[in-house]
Design a protein around this motif. Structure first.
Motif, PDB file in Angstrom:
ATOM      1  N   GLY A  34      54.382 -26.166 -29.728  1.00 61.23           N
ATOM      2  CA  GLY A  34      52.987 -26.234 -29.312  1.00 61.23           C
ATOM      3  C   GLY A  34      52.136 -25.303 -28.236  1.00 61.23           C
ATOM      4  N   VAL A  35      53.075 -24.241 -28.208  1.00 62.72           N
ATOM      5  CA  VAL A  35      52.744 -22.931 -27.617  1.00 62.72           C
ATOM      6  C   VAL A  35      52.219 -22.199 -28.312  1.00 62.72           C
ATOM      7  CG1 VAL A  35      53.091 -21.183 -25.961  1.00 62.72           C
ATOM      8  CG2 VAL A  35      54.094 -23.543 -25.358  1.00 62.72           C
ATOM      9  N   THR A  36      51.023 -21.459 -28.443  1.00 65.84           N
ATOM     10  CA  THR A  36      50.662 -20.270 -29.288  1.00 65.84           C
ATOM     11  C   THR A  36      49.890 -19.074 -28.196  1.00 65.84           C
ATOM     12  OG1 THR A  36      48.447 -21.323 -29.551  1.00 65.84           O
ATOM     13  CG2 THR A  36      50.163 -21.380 -31.215  1.00 65.84           C
ATOM     14  N   ILE A  37      50.139 -18.018 -28.862  1.00 65.93           N
ATOM     15  CA  ILE A  37      49.906 -16.722 -28.046  1.00 65.93           C
ATOM     16  C   ILE A  37      48.412 -16.369 -28.610  1.00 65.93           C
ATOM     17  CG2 ILE A  37      50.088 -14.207 -27.337  1.00 65.93           C
ATOM     18  CD1 ILE A  37      52.273 -16.384 -26.360  1.00 65.93           C
ATOM     19  N   GLN A  38      47.217 -16.359 -27.875  1.00 68.60           N
ATOM     20  CA  GLN A  38      46.163 -16.118 -28.164  1.00 68.60           C
ATOM     21  C   GLN A  38      45.507 -14.605 -28.478  1.00 68.60           C
ATOM     22  OE1 GLN A  38      43.833 -19.161 -28.337  1.00 68.60           O
ATOM     23  NE2 GLN A  38      45.866 -19.875 -28.743  1.00 68.60           N
ATOM     24  N   ASN A  39      46.253 -13.766 -27.880  1.00 67.26           N
ATOM     25  CA  ASN A  39      45.798 -12.394 -28.083  1.00 67.26           C
ATOM     26  C   ASN A  39      45.995 -11.803 -29.402  1.00 67.26           C
ATOM     27  OD1 ASN A  39      45.978 -13.066 -25.115  1.00 67.26           O
ATOM     28  ND2 ASN A  39      45.354 -10.917 -24.830  1.00 67.26           N
ATOM     29  N   LYS A  40      45.043 -11.014 -30.120  1.00 69.30           N
ATOM     30  CA  LYS A  40      45.123 -10.059 -30.978  1.00 69.30           C
ATOM     31  C   LYS A  40      46.294  -8.903 -30.535  1.00 69.30           C
ATOM     32  CE  LYS A  40      40.996 -10.754 -33.853  1.00 69.30           C
ATOM     33  NZ  LYS A  40      40.022 -10.780 -32.685  1.00 69.30           N
ATOM     34  N   VAL A  43      47.130 -14.266 -22.955  1.00 65.17           N
ATOM     35  CA  VAL A  43      46.787 -15.768 -22.839  1.00 65.17           C
ATOM     36  C   VAL A  43      47.628 -16.750 -23.649  1.00 65.17           C
ATOM     37  CG1 VAL A  43      44.923 -17.776 -23.088  1.00 65.17           C
ATOM     38  CG2 VAL A  43      44.466 -15.203 -22.442  1.00 65.17           C
ATOM     39  N   ALA A  44      48.193 -17.569 -23.288  1.00 68.94           N
ATOM     40  CA  ALA A  44      48.929 -18.561 -24.000  1.00 68.94           C
ATOM     41  C   ALA A  44      48.210 -19.862 -23.963  1.00 68.94           C
ATOM     42  CB  ALA A  44      50.672 -18.712 -23.283  1.00 68.94           C
ATOM     43  N   GLU A  45      48.203 -20.724 -25.135  1.00 67.75           N
ATOM     44  CA  GLU A  45      47.480 -21.873 -25.240  1.00 67.75           C
ATOM     45  C   GLU A  45      48.801 -22.892 -25.264  1.00 67.75           C
ATOM     46  OE1 GLU A  45      44.038 -22.519 -25.755  1.00 67.75           O
ATOM     47  OE2 GLU A  45      44.416 -24.728 -26.187  1.00 67.75           O
ATOM     48  N   ASP A  98      47.824 -28.103 -14.144  1.00 69.50           N
ATOM     49  CA  ASP A  98      48.862 -28.858 -13.639  1.00 69.50           C
ATOM     50  C   ASP A  98      50.254 -28.277 -13.700  1.00 69.50           C
ATOM     51  OD1 ASP A  98      47.092 -30.948 -13.597  1.00 69.50           O
ATOM     52  OD2 ASP A  98      47.733 -32.010 -15.306  1.00 69.50           O
ATOM     53  N   LEU A  99      50.193 -27.359 -15.002  1.00 69.11           N
ATOM     54  CA  LEU A  99      51.704 -26.694 -15.116  1.00 69.11           C
ATOM     55  C   LEU A  99      51.738 -25.728 -14.031  1.00 69.11           C
ATOM     56  CD1 LEU A  99      54.056 -26.073 -17.088  1.00 69.11           C
ATOM     57  CD2 LEU A  99      52.634 -23.934 -17.538  1.00 69.11           C
ATOM     58  N   VAL A 100      50.776 -25.148 -13.354  1.00 72.39           N
ATOM     59  CA  VAL A 100      51.031 -23.906 -12.595  1.00 72.39           C
ATOM     60  C   VAL A 100      51.304 -24.705 -11.393  1.00 72.39           C
ATOM     61  CG1 VAL A 100      49.581 -22.360 -11.009  1.00 72.39           C
ATOM     62  CG2 VAL A 100      49.442 -22.264 -13.607  1.00 72.39           C
ATOM     63  N   GLU A 101      50.777 -25.764 -10.941  1.00 70.30           N
ATOM     64  CA  GLU A 101      50.923 -26.656  -9.759  1.00 70.30           C
ATOM     65  C   GLU A 101      52.163 -27.278  -9.641  1.00 70.30           C
ATOM     66  OE1 GLU A 101      49.224 -26.863  -6.828  1.00 70.30           O
ATOM     67  OE2 GLU A 101      47.380 -25.716  -7.489  1.00 70.30           O
ATOM     68  N   LYS A 102      52.632 -27.633 -10.790  1.00 68.27           N
ATOM     69  CA  LYS A 102      54.010 -28.323 -10.815  1.00 68.27           C
ATOM     70  C   LYS A 102      55.041 -27.319 -10.666  1.00 68.27           C
ATOM     71  CE  LYS A 102      53.029 -32.538 -13.142  1.00 68.27           C
ATOM     72  NZ  LYS A 102      52.838 -33.202 -14.696  1.00 68.27           N
ATOM     73  N   GLY A 158      41.766 -22.752 -17.013  1.00 70.00           N
ATOM     74  CA  GLY A 158      40.956 -23.890 -17.454  1.00 70.00           C
ATOM     75  C   GLY A 158      41.437 -24.307 -18.955  1.00 70.00           C
ATOM     76  N   GLY A 159      41.399 -25.896 -18.869  1.00 68.08           N
ATOM     77  CA  GLY A 159      41.661 -26.352 -20.056  1.00 68.08           C
ATOM     78  C   GLY A 159      43.286 -26.118 -20.137  1.00 68.08           C
ATOM     79  N   ASN A 160      43.797 -25.654 -21.532  1.00 70.66           N
ATOM     80  CA  ASN A 160      45.170 -25.508 -21.758  1.00 70.66           C
ATOM     81  C   ASN A 160      45.543 -24.262 -21.723  1.00 70.66           C
ATOM     82  OD1 ASN A 160      45.126 -28.295 -22.091  1.00 70.66           O
ATOM     83  ND2 ASN A 160      45.760 -28.389 -24.000  1.00 70.66           N
ATOM     84  N   ARG A 161      44.749 -23.057 -21.452  1.00 73.27           N
ATOM     85  CA  ARG A 161      45.019 -21.895 -21.481  1.00 73.27           C
ATOM     86  C   ARG A 161      45.422 -21.027 -19.884  1.00 73.27           C
ATOM     87  NH1 ARG A 161      39.749 -18.850 -22.615  1.00 73.27           N
ATOM     88  NH2 ARG A 161      39.197 -20.461 -20.910  1.00 73.27           N
ATOM     89  N   LEU A 162      46.780 -20.567 -20.430  1.00 74.45           N
ATOM     90  CA  LEU A 162      47.358 -19.786 -19.179  1.00 74.45           C
ATOM     91  C   LEU A 162      47.415 -18.398 -19.169  1.00 74.45           C
ATOM     92  CD1 LEU A 162      49.246 -20.271 -16.818  1.00 74.45           C
ATOM     93  CD2 LEU A 162      51.192 -20.007 -18.311  1.00 74.45           C
ATOM     94  N   LEU A 163      46.953 -17.545 -18.414  1.00 76.66           N
ATOM     95  CA  LEU A 163      46.963 -16.195 -18.436  1.00 76.66           C
ATOM     96  C   LEU A 163      48.341 -15.846 -17.668  1.00 76.66           C
ATOM     97  CD1 LEU A 163      45.470 -13.502 -19.007  1.00 76.66           C
ATOM     98  CD2 LEU A 163      44.560 -13.624 -16.632  1.00 76.66           C
ATOM     99  N   ILE A 164      49.033 -15.086 -18.338  1.00 74.65           N
ATOM    100  CA  ILE A 164      50.568 -14.657 -18.112  1.00 74.65           C
ATOM    101  C   ILE A 164      50.970 -13.485 -18.101  1.00 74.65           C
ATOM    102  CG2 ILE A 164      51.231 -15.597 -20.224  1.00 74.65           C
ATOM    103  CD1 ILE A 164      53.919 -16.627 -18.631  1.00 74.65           C
TER     104      ILE A 164
END
Lengths: 425, 477
Positions: free
Chosen positions: A357-363, A370-372, A379-383, A396-402
Motif C-alpha cells: 500500500g506504500v508508493t513513492i510519488q517522485n519521478k 514523498v511516500a503515499e 496520524d502516523l507521524v504522531e503515533k 496532509g492526506g496520506n502523503r509523507l515527506l521523508i
C-alpha cells in the motif's frame, strides 16, 4: 553579581568624579510619571549551577534527533557536524567580535567572508555572492524584491513546490511592499520565475525549459536550493540569474529553527541591486592584500530610505560554520557526502516500497521524497513520535515527506519500516 | 597583534587531500533524473590545514573577550560562557523545528518563559520572538503598525523619523510604503517639539524614536511625545537599541511606547559573532498584540502549542520559530543576572559612560553637555584645526590597544565619536582608555599630526584602500 566588575568603592569614586550623589541622579531626565510603581515579577540572581539545572530540565523535555530514528527534513536537515567546526566558531576572536567596520583589526572575519562568497559562487555557478542573509526564506524574498527592482515589474511566478514557509514569507513582504504572486505563465509583467530544486516535495527540475520561458518574456530566473548538499551531486544552476537558499545543511545545527544562514548569488552585472553585506578584495597602504566591506552605497546606513534593503548585518558566525565545514569537505568530500545522501535515500525508498500500500510519488529526488501511505500521514507521524521515531513531515492526506542523510543507519530504516507496518495493518 | 599574512583556502589547496573520512558508498543508484556533477571548484585540504587556517585568521581579529570594545549603540558587553554551554545541550542542538510539538515541550516552554521576561522588563504584554535581527524586528513592528491602520479602515502615509536615527529606521519605514519625514534635532540633541508638532497630523502613521537616543540622552519630553502621537491616532515605535541604559529600571510601556524591538545581541549578551546572527524580538501593547507575526507559542492547559495561522496576524516573516539558539543564550543570561542584576547592569553602564564623559570633556568637545545615559557623545572640534579628525583619533586608539568607538554616527553631530563602555568593564580599563584618549589629545596639541595620520601601524593591516575595492570590484577568488 559575577558579571559586574565595579565594587561599591569604585562606584563612589566614579560618582564623585561625575559630581553627582547617586546613580539615580544620572536618570534625572526621566519624568517622574515614567518610573515603575513596583518591581517586576521576576526572580533574582542565580548561580551558574542553578541556571544549568533549569536548562538541563528544558533540554530533557525535548526529543532530539539523536534520541531515535529520524527522517524529518522539509527544509532543515540532520547532518553530521565535524568537531573542528564548533571549535572554530567558539574562538573568542570570531564569537565575540563585532561587524568588521574597522578592517585593520577584522581581517580574520573579512577573509573568511570572502572565502564564503567564493565557495557559494563556485557551488551555484554564479559570478558573485554576498556575505549571507538571515535564512533561506528571506533570501528568496530579497531575491524576488531585487528582480522587481531590476525589471521594474510586479509579478512573480512560482514554478513547482516552493517551501510553504518561504512562500508565506514572500507573501507577507509583498502584502506591504507590493508585488503579486501570479499563476499564469511568464509574460511581459513577470519580474521573475522562482523555482526550488530539489523542490519542497524533493522533485528535481529541468531548468533549461524555464530559462527559455524567462528569455522569451524578459523575466529573471531565480533558483532556490534549500538542501545545499544536493549541489555536490546536481549540476550547478548556472543558467539562473539569481541563486538563493539555505546554508543550514553544512555546519549549522538544526537548533529548533535557527539561527541559520541564507546564501545569495547572482551575476556581476546586478551587484548594485544586491541586498546585504558584500566583502571585497583591496590593498592596504603598504600594498598588502586586504579585505573590506564594500559597495556600501547600496546600504541603509548610507542610503537610508533609498537603500536596497533594511538589512544591517549578515549571519557571521553561521556563515563561518558553513565555510569551515565546506573547507573540511572540499571538492571530493562534498561529492561523496552528496552521493552518500542520495544512496541512503534510494535505499529508504526501496525499503518503504516493500510495504503493502506504500508508493513513492517522485519521478526524481535527491535525499527526500514523498511516500503515499494507506493511512493518514499526520496520524502516523504522531503515533511514531510517541514511540521515539520522527517519521517525517505530514503533507496532509496520506502523503509523507521523508528524508535520509548520512546520519541514517540501516537499523533506523528497519525500525521505521517495522513501525509503519504495525500502523498500516 | 602579530603581523600575519594568511593565504586563501584556494591557494593552499592540493588535489587529493581530504579532511573528512566518510562511510564508503556501496551502491550506485541514480534517481536524480540528470547526470552527476563532475566539477565544483572547491579547495582540497587536510584537517590540520583547515584548523590552522581558521585559527590564524582568528588571530587577526579584535574581540570583546580579549579587549575593550567601546562601540556606541552596539553594546559590546561580556558574553558569559554558560550561555554557550547550555545552548549546546543536545536537546536543543538536535531539535528540528517541524517536529511534533509533543516532542519539543522543553523548547516551547523556554520560549514562553523568555516572552514573559521580555514582557515584564518592558511592561508591554504582546511579544513575538520571530524576527531574526534588529532590522528584521523593525520591519515586523512597522508591519504591525501598518496592519493596525489598515484594520482601523484608513492607511496613513507618513512616518516621522528624527535625523539622529539609525539608517535602518527610514529604510524599514520605506519598505512598508511610507514616506519619510525627517524631524531635525534641537541644539540639545532632543526632538524639536515645535517641528514635531507641526509635522504631526492625521496622515502620520508612526514616529520611530530611539529612546534613550543615539546621542545618549533620555528625552525628557518622551511621554508628551507619546501622548501627542496617541491623540493623533499615530503609534510610537521605539528603537530598542539602547535598552541597556534602562533595562530593569524604566519600562518603555511607562513612557508610552506601542512597539519596540529588542536586540538580544545587545542588551541580553548573545554574542555578536562578527556580524551575526542577531535576534530582534518585538514587544507591543495589548491593542497591537493580535497583529504579531506567526508562529506564536501559547500555553493551553499544561501543554505548549505553536500557533502557525492567525487571521489577524501580519503573517510569517521568516521560516520557523526565530533564532532559537539566541533565545537559549538570552534566557540563560537573564536567569543568571536576575531582575536585580539586570537593573544593576543598566546602572553600571550609565555610571561608566558618565565617568568617561566627565574624564574627557575638558579635552574633547561635548556637543550636548550634561549627564548621558549608557553612551557618551564627543567629537573632534578641538582637534580639527590641527588637522586631526575623528577618523585619525579612532585609528590611533587601535595603536593604543583599544577598538575605536562608533565614529561618524549619529549624523546630527559633525564627526561624532559615540562611546559605550557597557557595565562589563572594570574601572581600571576605563582609566586606561581615558588615559589613551587624553594622550591622543595631548599629542594633537604637541603638533604630532603626521604620526597620528599614519596610524594604525602595528595591526595586521594598515589603512585599506576602500575606493579600489569598489573600482576594481573583486568579491570571489
Amino acid at each position: 553579581m559575577r558579571y559586574l566588575p565595579h565594587t561599591d568603592s569604585d562606584r563612589q569614586e566614579m560618582l564623585a568624579k561625575i559630581g553627582v550623589n547617586c546613580v539615580d541622579d544620572l536618570y534625572d531626565n526621566v519624568p517622574a510619571e515614567c518610573w515603575p510603581k513596583g518591581l517586576p515579577d521576576l526572580p533574582t540572581t542565580k548561580s551558574e549551577l542553578d541556571v544549568e539545572r533549569i536548562f538541563v530540565n528544558y533540554a530533557k523535555l525535548n526529543h532530539a534527533a539523536n534520541d531515535g530514528p529520524f527522517f524529518l527534513g522539509a527544509g532543515v536537515y540532520y547532518h553530521h557536524i565535524p568537531a573542528t567546526v564548533d571549535y572554530i566558531i567558539q574562538r573568542s576572536e570570531f564569537l565575540t567580535s563585532y561587524t568588521p567596520y574597522q578592517p585593520e583589526v577584522s581581517q580574520g572575519t573579512l577573509q573568511y567572508v570572502f572565502e564564503f562568497q567564493s565557495m557559494v559562487a563556485a557551488l551555484t555557478g554564479m559570478e558573485i555572492a554576498n556575505a549571507s542573509m538571515y535564512d533561506g526564506s528571506t533570501s528568496v524574498t530579497e531575491a524576488a524584491l531585487m528582480a522587481k527592482r531590476i525589471t521594474k515589474r510586479e509579478d512573480v511566478k512560482i514554478f513547482g513546490e516552493l517551501h510553504p514557509q518561504y512562500r508565506e514569507t514572500l507573501e507577507t513582504y509583498f502584502s506591504v511592499i507590493g508585488g503579486n504572486i501570479a499563476s499564469n505563465d511568464p509574460d511581459e509583467s513577470t519580474a521573475c520565475v522562482i523555482v526550488q530544486s530539489p523542490d519542497f516535495h524533493g522533485e528535481i527540475h529541468d531548468l533549461t525549459e524555464l530559462r527559455k520561458k524567462c528569455d522569451e518574456s524578459g523575466a529573471l530566473l531565480i533558483v532556490v536550493v534549500a538542501e545545499i548538499v544536493s549541489l555536490g551531486l546536481l549540476p550547478a544552476p548556472e543558467v539562473a540569474d539569481i541563486v538563493v537558499g539555505e546554508c543550514q545543511s553544512v555546519g549549522i545545527p538544526m537548533m529548533y529553527g535557527g539561527p541559520y544562514a541564507g546564501f545569495f548569488a547572482c551575476s556581476k552585472k546586478h551587484v548594485r541591486q544586491m541586498p546585504g553585506r558584500i566583502c571585497g578584495e583591496t590593498v592596504d597602504v603598504e600594498g598588502r592584500r586586504s579585505f573590506v566591506l564594500t559597495m556600501n552605497t547600496r546600504e541603509q546606513h548610507i542610503r537610508r530610505e533609498k537603500a536596497t534593503s533594511n538589512i544591517c548585518t549578515n549571519q557571521g558566525l553561521c556563515a563561518l560554520a558553513f565555510t569551515v565545514h565546506l573547507s573540511l569537505l572540499g571538492e571530493e568530500g562534498l561529492k561523496h557526502l552528496a552521493k552518500l545522501n542520495h544512496q541512503k535515500a534510494c535505499k529508504l525508498a526501496d525499503a518503504l516500497a516493500t510495504i503493502e500500500g506504500v508508493t513513492i510519488q517522485n519521478k526524481t529526488f535527491f535525499n527526500e521524497f514523498v511516500a503515499e501511505l494507506p493511512i493518514e500521514s499526520n496520524d502516523l507521524v504522531e503515533k511514531l513520535a510517541a514511540n521515539g521515531i520522527i517519521a517525517g513531515y505530514a503533507l496532509g492526506g496520506n502523503r509523507l515527506l521523508i528524508s535520509a542523510t548520512e546520519m541514517t543507519t540501516d537499523s533506523d530504516v528497519e525500525s521505521l519500516i517495522n513501525a509503519i507496518k504495525v500502523e498500516v495493518k | 597583534m602579530q603581523e600575519i599574512e594568511e593565504r586563501l583556502l584556494c591557494e593552499i589547496s592540493r588535489k587529493g587531500r581530504r579532511a573528512i573520512d566518510l562511510e564508503p558508498i556501496d551502491s550506485n543508484h541514480n534517481r536524480l533524473g540528470v547526470d552527476e556533477r563532475q566539477s565544483i571548484g572547491l579547495p582540497e585540504l587536510s584537517e590540520p590545514q583547515v584548523l590552522r587556517h581558521f585559527v590564524r585568521l582568528s588571530q587577526q581579529n579584535y574581540s570583546i573577550d580579549a579587549n575593550f570594545y567601546p562601540l556606541g549603540s552596539c553594546t559590546m558587553k561580556h558574553n558569559p560562557r554558560q550561555n554557550e554551554k547550555f545552548s549546546r545541550f543536545s536537546g536543543f542542538l538536535n531539535l528540528h523545528p517541524l517536529q511534533p510539538v509533543s516532542t519539543a515541550q522543553g523548547a516551547l516552554s523556554l520560549m514562553y518563559e523568555l516572552k514573559r521576561w521580555l514582557s515584564e522588563l518592558t511592561g508591554l504584554p504582546g511579544v513575538s520572538l520571530n524576527p531574526a535581527a534588529g532590522a528584521h524586528g523593525e520591519l515586523a513592528g512597522m508591519m504591525v503598525i501598518h496592519k493596525a491602520h489598515e484594520m482601523r479602515g484608513r492607511q496613513r502615509k507618513v512616518v516621522l523619523v528624527p535625523d539622529s536615527a539609525h539608517g535602518t529606521n527610514p529604510a524599514t519605514a520605506a519598505m512598508c510604503g511610507y514616506t519619510i519625514k525627517t524631524i531635525p534635532s534641537t541644539k540639545q540633541g532632543l526632538v524639536d517639539m515645535d517641528l514635531f508638532k507641526a509635522s504631526l497630523n492625521d496622515d502620520t502613521a508612526a514616529f520611530m524614536l530611539t529612546n534613550p537616543s543615539t546621542c545618549g540622552i533620555f528625552d525628557p519630553k518622551v511621554k508628551e511625545i507619546a501622548d501627542l502621537l496617541h491623540e493623533n491616532g499615530a503609534y510610537f515605535y521605539c528603537d530598542g537599541a539602547n535598552f541597556n541604559a534602562i533595562a530593569g529600571k524604566i519600562r518603555p510601556a511607562d513612557f508610552g511606547v506601542d512597539v519596540m524591538h529588542i536586540n538580544l545581541h545587545k542588551t541580553f549578551s548573545t554574542p555578536h559573532g562578527g556580524g551575526g546572527p542577531g535576534s530582534g524580538p518585538i514587544v507591543v501593547t495589548a491593542e497591537l498584540d493580535p497583529y504579531l507575526p506567526v508562529p506564536n507559542v501559547v500555553k493551553t492547559g499544561g501543554a505548549y502549542q505553536l500557533v502557525n495561522e492567525d487571521e489577524k496576524s501580519i503573517g510569517r516573516l521568516k521560516s520557523f520559530q526565530g533564532h532559537f539558539g539566541m533565545f537559549t543564550r538570552a534566557l540563560s543570561y537573564m536567569l543568571g543576572h536576575g531582575a536585580d542584576g539586570i537593573r544593576r547592569a543598566s546602572e553600571d553602564a550609565v555610571l561608566s559612560a558618565n565617568y568617561i564623559r566627565a574624564s574627557l570633556n575638558d579635552l574633547y568637545h561635548e556637543p550636548f553637555p550634561g549627564n548621558c545615559m549608557h553612551e557618551c557623545l564627543l567629537n573632534d572640534r578641538h582637534q580639527r584645526d590641527a588637522g586631526i579628525t575623528t577618523m585619525d583619533i579612532a585609528k590611533t586608539l587601535i595603536e593604543h590597544g583599544f577598538h575605536p568607538m562608533t565614529v561618524f554616527f549619529p549624523l546630527v553631530v559633525k564627526n561624532a565619536m559615540l562611546i559605550e563602555p557597557t557595565e562589563s568593564e572594570p574601572k581600571e580599563t576605563l582609566d586606561d582608555f581615558i588615559g589613551a584618549m587624553r594622550q591622543i589629545a595631548e599629542d594633537v596639541k604637541l603638533g604630532d599630526v603626521e604620526k597620528l595620520k599614519k596610524n594604525p601601524i602595528s595591526t595586521p593591516r594598515r589603512r585599506v584602500d576602500e575606493v579600489k575595492a569598489v573600482r576594481d570590484l573583486k568579491v570571489t577568488w
